[in-house]
Design an enzyme around this catalytic site. Structure first.
Site, PDB file in Angstrom:
ATOM      1  N   CYS A  37      32.586  41.895  48.484  1.00 35.25           N
ATOM      2  CA  CYS A  37      32.172  42.570  47.252  1.00 35.25           C
ATOM      3  C   CYS A  37      30.980  43.460  47.566  1.00 35.25           C
ATOM      4  O   CYS A  37      30.078  43.059  48.297  1.00 35.25           O
ATOM      5  CB  CYS A  37      31.785  41.511  46.220  1.00 35.25           C
ATOM      6  SG  CYS A  37      31.255  42.178  44.647  1.00 35.25           S
TER       7      CYS A  37
ATOM      8  N   HIS B  23      39.264  39.767  40.349  1.00 36.15           N
ATOM      9  CA  HIS B  23      37.884  39.871  40.863  1.00 36.15           C
ATOM     10  C   HIS B  23      37.040  40.752  39.926  1.00 36.15           C
ATOM     11  O   HIS B  23      35.905  40.398  39.590  1.00 36.15           O
ATOM     12  CB  HIS B  23      37.945  40.462  42.284  1.00 36.15           C
ATOM     13  CG  HIS B  23      36.618  40.698  42.935  1.00 36.15           C
ATOM     14  ND1 HIS B  23      36.208  40.018  44.064  1.00 36.15           N
ATOM     15  CD2 HIS B  23      35.608  41.571  42.654  1.00 36.15           C
ATOM     16  CE1 HIS B  23      35.008  40.445  44.424  1.00 36.15           C
ATOM     17  NE2 HIS B  23      34.619  41.397  43.589  1.00 36.15           N
ATOM     18  N   GLU B  24      37.614  41.868  39.488  1.00 34.29           N
ATOM     19  CA  GLU B  24      36.849  42.795  38.641  1.00 34.29           C
ATOM     20  C   GLU B  24      36.639  42.236  37.236  1.00 34.29           C
ATOM     21  O   GLU B  24      35.560  42.397  36.652  1.00 34.29           O
ATOM     22  CB  GLU B  24      37.545  44.160  38.565  1.00 34.29           C
ATOM     23  CG  GLU B  24      37.728  44.880  39.899  1.00 34.29           C
ATOM     24  CD  GLU B  24      36.466  45.064  40.722  1.00 34.29           C
ATOM     25  OE1 GLU B  24      35.364  44.890  40.183  1.00 34.29           O
ATOM     26  OE2 GLU B  24      36.590  45.363  41.927  1.00 34.29           O
TER      27      GLU B  24
ATOM     28  N   HIS C 248      33.716  40.100  37.098  1.00 34.04           N
ATOM     29  CA  HIS C 248      32.436  40.814  36.954  1.00 34.04           C
ATOM     30  C   HIS C 248      32.094  41.025  35.474  1.00 34.04           C
ATOM     31  O   HIS C 248      30.934  40.956  35.082  1.00 34.04           O
ATOM     32  CB  HIS C 248      32.506  42.195  37.628  1.00 34.04           C
ATOM     33  CG  HIS C 248      32.252  42.176  39.108  1.00 34.04           C
ATOM     34  ND1 HIS C 248      31.090  41.707  39.662  1.00 34.04           N
ATOM     35  CD2 HIS C 248      33.022  42.589  40.153  1.00 34.04           C
ATOM     36  CE1 HIS C 248      31.139  41.827  40.981  1.00 34.04           C
ATOM     37  NE2 HIS C 248      32.307  42.357  41.311  1.00 34.04           N
TER      38      HIS C 248
END
Lengths: 166, 176
Positions: free
Chosen positions: A96, A138-139, A142
């Site tokens: 990342c 993954h995003e 965030h």
């Protein structure tokens, strides 16, 4: 356009929860353009989420088109993304831009269904597998103030599906 | 000026080794870097990067009470401490088979010749005393490419190690 400064762990702001986007205006499109430039300036980054640059809104860009021979949608802008279905699981190594000099194994759903708006507010549905599904998960993390290091599994005793000889 | 040591330590496994060793280091104003610690065959082993301003003799003295109390064997080596420069592995190789002498030597020799730079290797002996099996996981850099490693392993399996199970998987790292 501008390359924005990436927040890096242990910056506590990475834990902020991103707010939904309500105005699909020029301001949003400038943020998207800057985000994309920042993503492409990274070292082979295949996705970016607005909280990584300190903008706590539900804005994500992904693009796994550099990976050949996989099913994918190319460059996608995902506003207010919501994963509606998860299927299967797979271990994969993630890195990342917000966590420099570290990679780790994370279990993600192999396939997902996703609802998201584009930069004009229009809603779309997507079905994604494998790498592309991993990037989105993954995003979206965030946006929820989560990093992949919150989800690590052992580098050692994990299960990989490998090419078998003989 | 501070400098780095590699602290290697081994002793009969018992509860509290890590806590007591690292507390002694902390109280001696040492800083810790990367570490690998695990139990191997009933022994607890530690490889630990330690940064401090102490001389090697002073550091040894600092640890002496814990070492004596827990009956550990300690070794300190001055090193160059390279943090923040991780090399990411490109390939992961898993090997398992009935345990016998020479598996590691033969597999790693073939891999070394085919350009593998090992970053991480861990292995275990499983099964029973009567029928032990050996299992090993290696991660590394394929300096001559993955195809060369695949071919070398295939060659090894067909000529020398027909009973060994060997799997190779490229490690793809997605950076986001």
């Amino acid at each position: 356009m501008a390359i924005l400064n990436i927040l890096t762990y242990p910056d506590v702001r990475l834990k902020n929860i991103a707010a939904p986007v309500t105005e699909f205006d020029d301001r949003l499109r400038i943020i998207i353009a800057d985000l994309e430039e920042t993503m492409r300036a990274g070292h082979g980054s295949v996705g970016i989420a607005a909280p990584q640059v300190g903008i706590f809104e539900q804005i994500v860009i992904i693009d796994v088109s550099a990976k050949p021979k996989i099913k994918q949608h190319g460059r996608l802008v995902l506003i207010n993304p919501e994963i509606t279905k998860w299927e299967g699981f797979k271990v994969g190594r993630e890195g990342c831009m917000s966590v420099p000099d570290y990679t780790g194994n994370v279990i993600r759903a192999h396939s997902i269904q996703l609802v998201a708006q584009d930069e004009y507010g229009e809603q779309h549905e997507y079905e994604m597998d494998d790498y592309e599904a991993r990037v989105v998960q993954h995003e979206v993390d965030h946006l929820d103030g989560m990093l992949f290091i919150d989800r690590l599994v052992s580098r050692r005793h994990d299960l990989f599906k490998r090419k078998v000889y003989k | 000026m501070s400098h780095w040591f590699m602290l290697t330590l081994v002793g009969k496994d018992q509860q509290g080794i890590v806590a007591q060793v690292t507390t002694a280091l902390y109280e001696g104003k040492c800083n810790l870097g990367e570490a690998s610690m695990l139990r191997l065959g009933g022994n607890f082993t530690m490889m630990l990067m330690v940064n401090c301003t102490l001389s090697i003799e002073a550091l040894e003295q600092l640890l002496q009470p814990v070492i004596t109390k827990l009956q550990l064997h300690l070794h300190l080596t001055p090193i160059e401490g390279q943090l923040h420069h991780h090399i990411e592995p490109e390939v992961r190789i898993s090997v398992h088979g009935a345990d016998r002498a020479g598996i590691v030597a033969q597999v790693t020799s073939v891999l070394a010749e085919a350009g593998l730079n090992i970053l991480d290797l861990e292995s275990d002996v499983g099964g029973s005393a009567k029928e032990p099996f050996y299992i090993m996981h290696i991660e590394g850099i394929a300096t001559l490419g993955i195809k060369v490693l695949e071919d070398a392993l295939q060659q090894l399996l067909t000529t020398q190690q027909p009973d060994l199970k060997v799997q190779l998987e490229p490690i793809e790292i997605l950076v986001m």
